[in-house]
Enzyme design. Structure first.
Site, PDB file in Angstrom:
ATOM      1  N   ILE A  72       0.827  -1.190   0.020  1.00 29.95           N
ATOM      2  CA  ILE A  72      -0.085  -0.068  -0.096  1.00 29.95           C
ATOM      3  C   ILE A  72       0.835   1.156  -0.011  1.00 29.95           C
ATOM      4  O   ILE A  72       0.373   2.169  -0.517  1.00 29.95           O
ATOM      5  CB  ILE A  72      -0.907   0.117   0.926  1.00 29.95           C
ATOM      6  CG1 ILE A  72      -0.456   0.190   2.618  1.00 29.95           C
ATOM      7  CG2 ILE A  72      -2.032  -1.131   1.318  1.00 29.95           C
ATOM      8  CD1 ILE A  72      -1.451   0.355   3.564  1.00 29.95           C
ATOM      9  N   GLU A  73       2.150   1.134   0.486  1.00 28.74           N
ATOM     10  CA  GLU A  73       3.037   2.281   0.487  1.00 28.74           C
ATOM     11  C   GLU A  73       3.230   2.785  -1.240  1.00 28.74           C
ATOM     12  O   GLU A  73       3.266   3.913  -1.344  1.00 28.74           O
ATOM     13  CB  GLU A  73       4.404   1.823   1.009  1.00 28.74           C
ATOM     14  CG  GLU A  73       4.244   1.594   2.819  1.00 28.74           C
ATOM     15  CD  GLU A  73       3.888   0.088   2.921  1.00 28.74           C
ATOM     16  OE1 GLU A  73       4.022   0.068   4.178  1.00 28.74           O
ATOM     17  OE2 GLU A  73       3.384  -0.488   2.083  1.00 28.74           O
ATOM     18  N   LYS A  99      -6.307   0.056   4.056  1.00 24.66           N
ATOM     19  CA  LYS A  99      -6.698  -1.349   3.961  1.00 24.66           C
ATOM     20  C   LYS A  99      -7.376  -1.861   5.203  1.00 24.66           C
ATOM     21  O   LYS A  99      -6.940  -2.682   5.982  1.00 24.66           O
ATOM     22  CB  LYS A  99      -5.466  -2.082   3.548  1.00 24.66           C
ATOM     23  CG  LYS A  99      -5.476  -3.282   2.849  1.00 24.66           C
ATOM     24  CD  LYS A  99      -4.182  -3.865   2.503  1.00 24.66           C
ATOM     25  CE  LYS A  99      -4.116  -5.294   1.741  1.00 24.66           C
ATOM     26  NZ  LYS A  99      -2.938  -5.807   1.524  1.00 24.66           N
TER      27      LYS A  99
END
Length: 119
Positions: A72-73, A99
């Site tokens: 997600i980064e 998330k």
């Protein structure tokens, strides 16, 4: 600086490190603050002088549906860059990507990025 907030935008994306995460698109939540000069729109009441946040939301959803990031980064960082490139009127973007369905005992896992337009 003036701001437009889009909060709780649900998008679907293939994301995750583990094989079981990559079997189907997962629900992600986008919260974004768009720093933009809204003075002309406020003074004229003319939609042509503002940022079309419906297009921003649609673009974020399409970006997510095409993405296949593992982290997600990486997803959030590239999403911020995409916003700044696609909407040059933006002065700054703050984006939180959540998330929510990943850890059984946690409500959410999120990352947050903030970047300014480079001119």
């Amino acid at each position: 600086m003036d701001k437009i907030h889009i909060e709780g935008l649900e998008v679907l994306s293939l994301i995750g490190v583990y094989d079981w995460e990559r079997e189907y698109q997962q629900r992600l939540i986008v919260d974004v603050v768009l720093h933009v000069d809204l003075s002309k729109a406020a003074n004229t009441d003319d939609v042509s002088f503002t940022l079309n946040y419906a297009l921003v939301a649609q673009g974020l959803s399409e970006f997510a549906s095409r993405s296949e990031y593992k982290l997600i980064e990486a997803f959030a960082s590239n999403m911020v860059d995409w916003l700044l490139i696609t909407f040059p009127a933006l002065k700054k973007v703050q984006l939180k990507l959540s998330k929510p369905d990943i850890l059984p005992k946690a409500k959410n896992v999120a990352v947050e990025f903030s970047r300014e337009q480079i001119r």
